[in-house]
Structures are given as structure tokens and as C-alpha cells.
Scaffold this motif. Sequence first.
Motif, PDB file in Angstrom:
ATOM      1  N   ILE A 103       0.802  -1.217   0.000  1.00 15.17           N
ATOM      2  CA  ILE A 103       0.000   0.000   0.000  1.00 15.17           C
ATOM      3  C   ILE A 103       0.837   1.271   0.000  1.00 15.17           C
ATOM      4  O   ILE A 103       0.358   2.334  -0.384  1.00 15.17           O
ATOM      5  N   GLY A 104       2.085   1.163   0.464  1.00 14.29           N
ATOM      6  CA  GLY A 104       2.917   2.360   0.554  1.00 14.29           C
ATOM      7  C   GLY A 104       3.096   3.085  -0.763  1.00 14.29           C
ATOM      8  O   GLY A 104       2.892   4.305  -0.848  1.00 14.29           O
ATOM      9  N   PRO A 105       3.496   2.386  -1.850  1.00 14.54           N
ATOM     10  CA  PRO A 105       3.681   3.086  -3.128  1.00 14.54           C
ATOM     11  C   PRO A 105       2.399   3.763  -3.617  1.00 14.54           C
ATOM     12  O   PRO A 105       2.445   4.844  -4.195  1.00 14.54           O
ATOM     13  N   MET A 106       1.231   3.116  -3.390  1.00 14.22           N
ATOM     14  CA  MET A 106      -0.024   3.724  -3.838  1.00 14.22           C
ATOM     15  C   MET A 106      -0.301   5.009  -3.047  1.00 14.22           C
ATOM     16  O   MET A 106      -0.725   6.030  -3.618  1.00 14.22           O
ATOM     17  N   ILE A 107      -0.072   4.962  -1.727  1.00 18.04           N
ATOM     18  CA  ILE A 107      -0.329   6.140  -0.892  1.00 18.04           C
ATOM     19  C   ILE A 107       0.628   7.267  -1.267  1.00 18.04           C
ATOM     20  O   ILE A 107       0.234   8.434  -1.399  1.00 18.04           O
ATOM     21  N   ARG A 108       1.904   6.939  -1.458  1.00 22.29           N
ATOM     22  CA  ARG A 108       2.869   7.969  -1.843  1.00 22.29           C
ATOM     23  C   ARG A 108       2.513   8.557  -3.215  1.00 22.29           C
ATOM     24  O   ARG A 108       2.690   9.758  -3.471  1.00 22.29           O
ATOM     25  N   GLY A 113       0.156  13.588  -6.030  1.00 22.75           N
ATOM     26  CA  GLY A 113      -0.762  14.146  -7.026  1.00 22.75           C
ATOM     27  C   GLY A 113      -1.467  13.104  -7.865  1.00 22.75           C
ATOM     28  O   GLY A 113      -2.169  13.452  -8.811  1.00 22.75           O
ATOM     29  N   GLY A 114      -1.277  11.818  -7.541  1.00 25.13           N
ATOM     30  CA  GLY A 114      -1.911  10.760  -8.335  1.00 25.13           C
ATOM     31  C   GLY A 114      -3.407  10.662  -8.056  1.00 25.13           C
ATOM     32  O   GLY A 114      -3.948  11.265  -7.121  1.00 25.13           O
ATOM     33  N   VAL A 117      -7.424   5.379  -5.947  1.00 25.80           N
ATOM     34  CA  VAL A 117      -7.389   3.982  -6.381  1.00 25.80           C
ATOM     35  C   VAL A 117      -8.450   3.211  -5.609  1.00 25.80           C
ATOM     36  O   VAL A 117      -8.846   3.594  -4.500  1.00 25.80           O
ATOM     37  N   TRP A 118      -8.895   2.135  -6.216  1.00 26.43           N
ATOM     38  CA  TRP A 118      -9.901   1.260  -5.599  1.00 26.43           C
ATOM     39  C   TRP A 118      -9.571  -0.187  -5.942  1.00 26.43           C
ATOM     40  O   TRP A 118      -9.235  -0.511  -7.080  1.00 26.43           O
ATOM     41  N   PHE A 119      -9.622  -1.052  -4.940  1.00 25.58           N
ATOM     42  CA  PHE A 119      -9.319  -2.461  -5.131  1.00 25.58           C
ATOM     43  C   PHE A 119     -10.390  -3.300  -4.443  1.00 25.58           C
ATOM     44  O   PHE A 119     -10.877  -2.952  -3.366  1.00 25.58           O
ATOM     45  N   GLU A 120     -10.712  -4.392  -5.098  1.00 27.27           N
ATOM     46  CA  GLU A 120     -11.736  -5.293  -4.565  1.00 27.27           C
ATOM     47  C   GLU A 120     -11.101  -6.622  -4.199  1.00 27.27           C
ATOM     48  O   GLU A 120     -10.334  -7.204  -4.968  1.00 27.27           O
ATOM     49  N   ASP A 121     -11.410  -7.087  -3.002  1.00 24.62           N
ATOM     50  CA  ASP A 121     -10.954  -8.397  -2.506  1.00 24.62           C
ATOM     51  C   ASP A 121      -9.431  -8.524  -2.614  1.00 24.62           C
ATOM     52  O   ASP A 121      -8.904  -9.523  -3.105  1.00 24.62           O
ATOM     53  N   GLN A 122      -8.713  -7.525  -2.132  1.00 22.33           N
ATOM     54  CA  GLN A 122      -7.245  -7.527  -2.158  1.00 22.33           C
ATOM     55  C   GLN A 122      -6.728  -8.274  -0.938  1.00 22.33           C
ATOM     56  O   GLN A 122      -7.148  -8.044   0.189  1.00 22.33           O
ATOM     57  N   TYR A 139     -11.130  -1.896  -0.706  1.00 20.90           N
ATOM     58  CA  TYR A 139     -10.780  -0.601  -0.130  1.00 20.90           C
ATOM     59  C   TYR A 139     -10.495   0.408  -1.225  1.00 20.90           C
ATOM     60  O   TYR A 139     -10.280   0.065  -2.388  1.00 20.90           O
ATOM     61  N   SER A 140     -10.493   1.679  -0.802  1.00 19.94           N
ATOM     62  CA  SER A 140     -10.146   2.751  -1.717  1.00 19.94           C
ATOM     63  C   SER A 140      -9.247   3.747  -0.995  1.00 19.94           C
ATOM     64  O   SER A 140      -9.370   3.944   0.219  1.00 19.94           O
ATOM     65  N   PHE A 141      -8.329   4.355  -1.762  1.00 20.90           N
ATOM     66  CA  PHE A 141      -7.457   5.418  -1.271  1.00 20.90           C
ATOM     67  C   PHE A 141      -7.808   6.675  -2.067  1.00 20.90           C
ATOM     68  O   PHE A 141      -7.759   6.672  -3.303  1.00 20.90           O
ATOM     69  N   SER A 142      -8.164   7.760  -1.343  1.00 22.22           N
ATOM     70  CA  SER A 142      -8.568   8.994  -2.012  1.00 22.22           C
ATOM     71  C   SER A 142      -7.740  10.156  -1.460  1.00 22.22           C
ATOM     72  O   SER A 142      -7.440  10.208  -0.264  1.00 22.22           O
TER      73      SER A 142
END
Length: 967
Positions: A103-108, A113-114, A117-122, A139-142
Motif C-alpha cells: 500500500i505504501g507506493p499507492m499512498i505515496r 498528485g496521483g 485507487v480502488w481495489f476489490e478483494d485484495q 478498499y479505496s485510497f482517495s
Amino acid sequence: MVPEQSDNASFPFLAGGGEMGQLTRHYDWSNTSLGHPDRWPLSLRTLVHMMLSSRFPMLIFWGPDLITFYNDAFRPSLGNDGKHPSSLGQRGEESWAESWPVIGPMIRGIMGGGDAVWFEDQKLPIYREGQMGYAYWTYSFSPLADDAGAVSGVLVTCTETTQAVESRQQLAVSEERFSRLIEQAPVAMALFSGPRFVISLANEQVLDYWGRTREEVINKPLFDALPEAAGQGFEELLTGVYTTGKRFVANELKVMLERNGQLEPTYIDFVYEPFYESDGVISGVLVISTEITDQVLTRRQVEANEQLLDAMIQRSPLGVAVFRGANNLIERANPALSQLWNHSAEEVTGWPLLEAAPQLAGQGFDRQLEAVRETGQPFIGREQPVRLVRNGQLKELFFDYVYEPLPNPDGSIDRVMVVANEVTEQRLARQQIEQSQQRLLASFEDAPVGIALISGKELIFQMANPFYGRLAGRPPHELVGKPLLTALPELAGQGFDELLRQVMSTGESYRNHEVPVVVRHGDRLETIYIDHTYHPQRDSTGQITHVLVVVVDMTQHVHTRRAVEASETRLRSVIASAPAAMGLFMGRDLVVELPNQAFIDIVGKGPDIVGKPLREVMPELLTENQPFLQILDTVYTSGQMFQSFGSQVKIVRNGVMTDNFYNITYTPLRDEQGRVFAILDIAIDVTEQIKAQQDLQQSEARYRQLSADLEQQVQARTQQLQALVGDLRRSNENLQQFAYVASHDLQEPLRKIQSFGDILKPQYADGLGEGVNFLERMQAAASRMSTLIKDLLSFSRISTQQEDQAQVSLTAVVQEVLLDLEMVIDETKAQVTIDPLPTVAGDTSQLGQLFSNLFSNALKFRRPDATPQIRIRCERVVAAALPPAIQPTRTADVYFCIEVADNGIGFDARYADRIFQVFQRLHSKGEFAGTGIGLAICQKVAANHGGTITATSQPGQGATFSLYLPA
């Protein structure tokens, strides 16, 4: 650990929020990069207030350090012995270290400015309940903007879907099974009441069979409603069942019924069952019937086709055989299959399967065949591995095969037909395949259906099955005998009571699908989705007495609909692209007959090709100078089979010329005189495999490079783990050194304070005056400090020292503890009752500390107006029956639940978790002595022994401590 507490209650945006609101208000935020809450930007204040107020699981990472906030709804995902409450205020990379590589790279990226993201059954690793594990999340990261509009945080919303993911495939199989049984059930039913056999009930199937509407037959005598049935012997049969109570069964009985304005013969299997009232008196006859007219009329046609089928089987390039009985005796086998066993078809006839092919032993095929015979359901294997001897060596080959049950006329099954096609080349070329379909494991009785019976104006439960109880969040015995809204008060205002009364007043059934229902499961409200039916039940006078409630849990359907629809799409795609196309070419003109859908699709001219010569259906075979018409003519005239592999065929589809590759087999079929009368065409599309070979060679180099990279990563991770082990060893050594210092150096000054105080008090009491009081308070404080140090040392030793475990008699341990507390027990006149206790694997000393602390608390926190009573009980509990909140530290099949119950002052149930924390007290030192460490020691001892401990209580009603240990 949570940093030192700070009072932030004056900030309105931190108000409310339950447990996490309280922890957030008392958290010392000045020790974080965010600083004191009065320095927080307005955007962060708004987001934190929104999160704490929400009932949806939410977590916020904020600032460069990604400081962590979360609410009460998110807190259960962290478990009881894991991240909570230490994650609050912690840097995200530290709090979620085990998941950070994912999850770290997605959050960074979002912080940079990215996009969200949304992922199902990760599937993610998570540390909770005292151990590392995995869980599935949707979950989703916004991105979250600060007051200036810049991205300064990330909002995480999530739902744990572990149970849904693990059960999804089983659910899909169960749904398919349930649907097939309902759709294919050929059962017609009716109830004839009284000696005149008045038709009081009739379902749609029986009405269709009679050719009557419901209004034409209901509440009419049978032979008035169906006059054509009179004189066929049914009066005598029904009278016999009605008067004697003996059931009557008939098979393939011929019945003349009026259809299309004239009498026609029909054939049925049926049962006449006596229908008993509750007092045992026969009030009617229940008829259950199945029309088998089509089966009887088509039997001769089936028998006539068997000869043609046998000829096709013997000449088919697909392996075909029929097995009979428990030993799978080979009743027939064609050459294509017997050659796989290195025998001729004549040799293996009459042999058990494992004698003809002993290498199949232990590969599970005998169990599959047995299941097909027992269930009557076919088994389909896709690309199944099979070990067979080929060229003198045992090799693993792959086959598509079907086990099809062959029912006997009486419905029993002792024969199974197998059709097998070797697909080894396709398997090796593709590299990745879907797993073979699972056998149908569920039966109609296993369908997830809740049933209840409700009666009266008050809607009182008369019956509820266990599945209904699980849906309602209560066992059935808590529902039966109670009105609906008394048993399930959360249903008030949701409209179900009004619907039930409507059904009872109108007599009309009610059905609805995927209805949301809010029910209480445990201590929280949950929304589930149901299909439900309300059906009125009448007595002999026609009065409505009950409503039958049938409920199907559709929650997983609603949550997984997209996945199910996607799965169905993939399944239809697999069926539509089946590689084997079959058709018959009749006569030398090669007239197309019996083409399957795959053949029609390959030809590409639609379904109207039946009855036309092949040269008219596919003129491109002539115009493109293709050899297949000549080859077919040669096969027809010579009687020799033709096979080719990877042949290129040009076919015009929808006006466009296409090039594809096929494995083709032309097999001549002969009549009784041995003359060729038709050719069986089998074509398997291998275009994909041929084109995939080059792709496979290119990917092989990439896989080798990936393997080398993974090896380097494993070595680096191993070095990191070795360093962590060294750090842990040094930490334990430092902790042991501290225990030594605390045991000697800290206790020595306290002993001197107490000793000098004892000397000063008698010798200088007169000179000290009021100072004697201060001296006594000093000695009392030193005594409490000494006790606290001893308790801390005990807690430290239990946390760090794991003694060798042996078999320990808990009865002996408890007797020893009671001996130590004998004086206190006598002084308080306490009554102690002990049930037989088991022997467990553990440490005698630690278990003694646990029971000593529990008994001491029971004696300490007694009610002044009652004699202390302590009761110790024990029972065995299987792991599957453990309450969800009980999470032992070691997995076992069975656990001992040992309860220590008292009749003391009790405590508020909301503090049930807090009392097991170090230094947590519910009373002042003036009320009850103690350090607040005893129950923390109990929890640590239980964890050391692979178990756990919980407490339940109400003020003034005593307390019960439940200790769970592996059996």
C-alpha cells in the motif's frame, strides 16, 4: 504504545466518536509532526470530525509522516491484540509495516498528485490478535486536500471481505445446484380431502397435467372436476388408501385424460399417501405424481438409436467406455480409450478398471465414479492430470473428460459412461489453465433457507429453524413463543409486521427479492439482504391460522453480483469456444446431419445447414482448391479413417474469408451390411495453440530473469530477518537485567525506608508530634511501592520467561491456591464450589498466579451485605463453537472453558476489556487496595498457554471470568 495522554476535550471537532473519539481527545498530539490540535488546519479538523462521526470504516493518513487517525467502525478490523490502540498517531509506515510494501507506493503516489485507487478483494498481510496473518479487503485510497488545496493526506475506506472471498466459489456451486433442482423437478402434487376426495390443494404442475385452471377444480370432488378419470380404477385405489392408511405406489400407469378436446393416453408415476390430521385421523389423500408420457413414448426411439450410438462410439477418436458396479467393471470400451491402457477393446471387456489400467490407482478416479453413481450427477473434468504408461514410461497427461450416469429403468444408477479427449498439447502450450470444476457438493437440503411459522394478531413465532435464527442473530429458542417485535425489536418501522398482517387479512401470498433488513448481530446492527416469501396457511375450515415465512440470505448475492455475472460471462465464453465440433455427412453427397453448435459456429452459415450437401454449405472448399471434399470422398469409398493435425482451413464467415487451424478426424460409419453410409466429422480448433508456441518461447527468457531477481530479494530479506533476531535477543537480555536491578537495587531503599520508619516511630513519637502521621503515610506509600515493584516483576517474568511446559492438574493448582488463601476465606466466611477440572499442558507456577489473582479479586471485591460465593466450572468447547470475540493465541480443535464466577460488586460491562490492561483500576485506592496489574498477569498467562481470558459482569451482580485453554 499510546503516547502520554493529553486533554483535548475543548475542541468541538473532537467531540463524540465513541472509543476512538475519547482516545483522540486524550492523545498527546504535540509529540507528533502534526503538533497540538490548535495548530491543525481547518481541513484536517473537518475531516477528523467527519471520520469520528461516521459509522462507515474510515482511516486517515495526514501530513508528510502520514500520521494515522481511524474511527470506531474501523477499529474491529485491527483485532484485540494487534495494532489497536498503538496505530493512533503513529506514522503510517510504522503502523502498517507488514502491508506497506503493497500500500505504501499507492499512498505515496496519491500524495504526489496521483488519482484515487480502488481495489476489490485484495489480499494483504496484517498483524492482529497477537499474530501475523492475512485478510481480504475491498478498499479505496482517495486524496485529501489541505486549506490551500494541496494534497496533504489520504482517506482510506474499506470493508473486510475475507469470509466472502473464501466462500464465494462454494456459494456459486450451491446456487447452481439449487437452481437446477428447482428447474428440473417434475413433481406434481395435490391434496384430496374427505371421502368424496374434494380437491383442496393443487400446484401448478398438477394443474398443467390435468389441463385445468385452479378455479375449475379447487373445492370440487375429484371425479366431478375430472369426469374422464372415473371408471379407470382410481376410486378404488383412493378409497383403499383413505380407509386403510396404507400408501399406494404406481409406476408408468396409463391414464386417459382430456387434452385438446379429446381423450389421450398419458403415463405417470405416482404415490397416494394418507394425509393425517394432528389427532391421527385420516382426513384425505396426498398425491405426488410425475408425468412420464414423453419417456414412455420415446423409449423405442431411444432403443433404435442405440445401435447408431454404438457404431459412433466404436469409431470415435474420443475415448468412450461404460463402467458398471462398485468395481467399475468395463462393460464396453472403444479402441481410442483402450489403447490408452495399452490393451485392445476386446481384452479389457469385463475387467475392473484398475486391472486394465493399474497406474490409475490412487489418482481419485474410482472416487469420482462412485460419487457419480451415488448422486446421479455427471462429473466434468477440464484438463485433468492423468498418469499413464506411454512408450514404456509413466507420464503425466491431461484430458478433458465427462462421467455421465446411466440410470436404470427403476431410477437406480450402477453404470457410468466416460467420454475422454486428450488435451496434453493444449495444456503444455497455454501454461495457465482454470482449475477443473468442482463436483456438486451441496444438495437441496443444504440450501441456505430460513423458515419460520408466525400466527395471531400479535405475530407470535410458533417455529423457527436454526438458519432463520442465524439470520435474526438469535437462537430459535429466544424467538419461539414471542411476538415478532418483542423478539426482534429492531424490525420496528421496517414494515415486516404490516406485510404479515396484510397476508393474514387478504390470504394472498407476498414475495419480494433482495430486501434490505437491519438486524442485531451481537452488540451491533447490521444490514443484510433477503429474498422472502409470506404464504398463508389455512385450517380445514379455510381460516388462515399461520403465515409460513421462507427467507433466503441474499447478502452475498448482492455483494458479489458483479463477480458472479463476470464468472457467468467467462463460463459462457468457455462453452461457446469448446474445441470439439461434430457433425455427420450422410451418403456420398455428404449431406450435413446432426451438427452441434460448435460445428455450426465453425461453418459460419447459421443453423439452416442441416439437410444440405457440404459443397453447398461450404462452396469455398471448391473455389479455394481445398482438398477436403476429395479426402471425404476417398474416406467414403475406401472405408479408411482420415486424421490430420494442424490443418489450415479457409472458411467464409459473414462474407469474410478466414484462415484457421484444426485437428480433423473423418471416421466412416457402416451399416449392418458393412457398407459405409455416413462419415463422422470431428474438428478441434488449435489455432490458438499454434500461435501460442512462439509467445511461449519469448516468455521463457522473461521468466528466467524474474526468477533471478526474486532470489536476490529473498537473500536480502533473510539478512534483514537475521538482524531483527539479534535485536530481539539483545532486548530480552536488557529486560532481564532491568528485572534484576528492580528486584535488588529498587527494593533495598524501600526496605530501609520501612525499617528506619519502624525505628523512628516508637523512639521519637513524642518528639515528632503530628509528624507521626506523615511517617505512617510514608511507610504506607513505601509498602505500596514495594508491592507495585513485585507485581511489575511478576508481569515482566511472565512476559519474557517461557517455562518448559508439562501436564498440570488444574484441580491440584486450585487446591494449592485455596490453601494459601485459607485465612482470608475463613475471615470472610467465603463459600467455594469447585467442579472437576482437567489436566492441561502448562506451567504450574504461572497457572497458580492466574487462579490466585482471580480468587483474590473475588474475595476483595465482595459485597458487604452478602456472604462471598465463588464457583468454578469447566466445559469442553469445539473451536467452531467459540464466540467470534474469543481469539486464543494457539489453534486447537477443542478448548477447555473454565469459568470463575462470584457474587461480588461486579463492574460495568463496558470496562470488560480495560480491566486486563496494566495499571487499569475501576476503584480508588481508598476503596480497594491493589496495583492494577493482577488481571494483566492473568491475560498474559492465558496467552502464554495458547488461550485467552474474558470477563462479563453487571454492577451489583458479580463477575464471571472465562478462561479458554487448548484441550
